[in-house]
Design an enzyme around this catalytic site. Structure first.
Site, short mmCIF file in Angstrom:
data_model
loop_
_atom_site.label_atom_id
_atom_site.label_comp_id
_atom_site.label_asym_id
_atom_site.label_seq_id
_atom_site.Cartn_x
_atom_site.Cartn_y
_atom_site.Cartn_z
N GLN A 1 -12.43 7.31 -1.60
CA GLN A 1 -12.18 6.65 -0.31
C GLN A 1 -11.42 7.61 0.61
OE1 GLN A 1 -10.06 3.31 -2.02
NE2 GLN A 1 -8.94 4.78 -3.30
N HIS B 1 3.83 -8.14 -1.79
CA HIS B 1 4.19 -7.80 -3.17
C HIS B 1 5.09 -8.86 -3.81
CE1 HIS B 1 2.99 -3.68 -1.70
NE2 HIS B 1 2.15 -3.96 -2.67
N GLY C 1 -11.04 -0.12 -12.94
CA GLY C 1 -10.53 -1.35 -13.54
C GLY C 1 -11.62 -2.17 -14.21
N ASP D 1 -4.60 -6.22 -7.84
CA ASP D 1 -4.05 -5.78 -6.54
C ASP D 1 -5.05 -4.82 -5.91
OD1 ASP D 1 -0.88 -4.15 -5.63
OD2 ASP D 1 -2.56 -4.94 -4.44
N SER D 2 -6.12 -5.38 -5.42
CA SER D 2 -7.29 -4.57 -5.06
C SER D 2 -7.41 -4.36 -3.55
CB SER D 2 -8.56 -5.30 -5.54
OG SER D 2 -8.78 -6.42 -4.70
N ASP E 1 -10.36 -4.44 -0.40
CA ASP E 1 -11.36 -5.46 -0.11
C ASP E 1 -12.61 -5.19 -0.96
OD1 ASP E 1 -10.35 -5.10 3.31
OD2 ASP E 1 -9.69 -6.59 1.84
#
Ligand code: SAM
Length: 280
Positions: A31, A62, A138, A155-156, A158
């Site tokens: 990315q 968080h 993951g 905790d990804s 989009d």
């Protein structure tokens, strides 16, 4: 300096932040990663030009991601974090001496290393001796691991690019397989407001609801995410999201800026339009 970072929330709506300095930019194997310094939000980073975390409001995301499940089941000791490259979720987990092991599976090591260098506010607990960093997909990890977890934190990003698989039915089914009977899965669950995130939210909810005995959402207001109205998913086969089992004294001792037991319960009280979407 008249420099702005602009994020397209939809094709017709833009969100802009005046920046002091563009600190870092790199196309990683997964990315586009950028770090900025800004006048009002402090430092922040983006992935594929989408806001991930900024110094001013990252505490909201968080704290809600972590203290919500930790309050439902205070006996959580073995935690798996999928994604979470900035370290904010791990930082909140490390507040609990009851947690013995945190495995963080992050696909992009460059995100972690640059967060440690440029965003120590979120990343400074990644060096905690209880934390094991694994740089892998993951989806692959949950398919292959033989470990069982009390809490899985998704905790990804989009559901585009590398994050897409973290919203798949197979991924959720594999999370269910490695979750202990008293276990909880929480996930970044998009937003009900704009069409694109609303569709993704409903798809994720439908899958989780078909896999877990309990699957619901709770909400927080995150100013720098599209619309500000953001959801978290809560799934479990035995735990109930409204159960406040953790100690108030412990939570108070953390001096948190957003999460408290009242907000915990209030975050489950959803607007009618959201309730309707979840029924579809
Ligand atoms: N915690 C931030 C926040 O406040 O919203 C955003 C989430 S965190 C930056 C998302 C992380 O998920 C990124 O570091 C990204 O590299 C990671 N990621 C995306 N797809 C992944 C995958 N398939 N497996 C593991 N990590 C993944």
């Amino acid at each position: 300096m008249n420099n702005w970072f602009t994020e397209f929330w939809t094709n017709h709506i833009k969100f802009s932040i005046r920046i002091k300095e563009h600190l870092f930019s790199q196309q990683t194997p997964f990315q586009k990663l950028d770090f900025y310094d800004s006048y009002e939000l402090g430092r922040f980073f983006t992935l594929d030009d989408i806001m991930m975390a900024n110094e001013k409001d990252e505490f909201i995301y968080h704290e809600m991601m972590i203290h919500f499940p930790m309050t439902v089941n205070p006996k959580i000791t073995n935690v798996l974090v999928i994604g979470g490259g900035d370290g904010g979720s791990v930082r909140e987990l490390c507040r609990y001496s009851s947690i013995k092991a945190i495995t963080m599976v992050e696909i992009d090591e460059i995100v972690v290393r640059k967060a440690q260098e440029l965003l120590p506010q979120t990343a400074h607990k990644l060096s905690d001796p209880r934390v094991k960093l694994i740089f892998a997909d993951g989806c692959q990890f949950v398919r292959d691991t033989k470990e069982q977890y009390d809490l899985i934190v998704i905790d990804s990003t989009d559901p585009i690019g590398p994050g897409e698989g973290l919203f798949s039915r197979e991924f959720y089914q594999n999370c269910a397989k490695i979750l202990k009977p008293e276990g909880i899965v929480v996930n970044q669950h998009e937003s009900p407001y704009f069409e694109q995130t609303r569709i993704e939210m409903m798809r994720a909810h439908e899958k989780l609801r078909s896999i877990f005995a309990t699957a619901t959402v709770y909400q927080a207001f995150i100013p720098t995410y599209p619309s500000g109205h953001w959801l978290f998913g809560f799934a479990s086969n035995t735990q109930k999201p409204q159960s406040i089992n953790g100690s108030k004294e412990l939570i108070d001792s953390f001096n948190l800026k957003y999460y408290n037991h009242e907000i915990h319960l209030a975050s489950l009280v959803l607007p009618n339009y959201v309730k309707d979407l979840l029924k579809k």
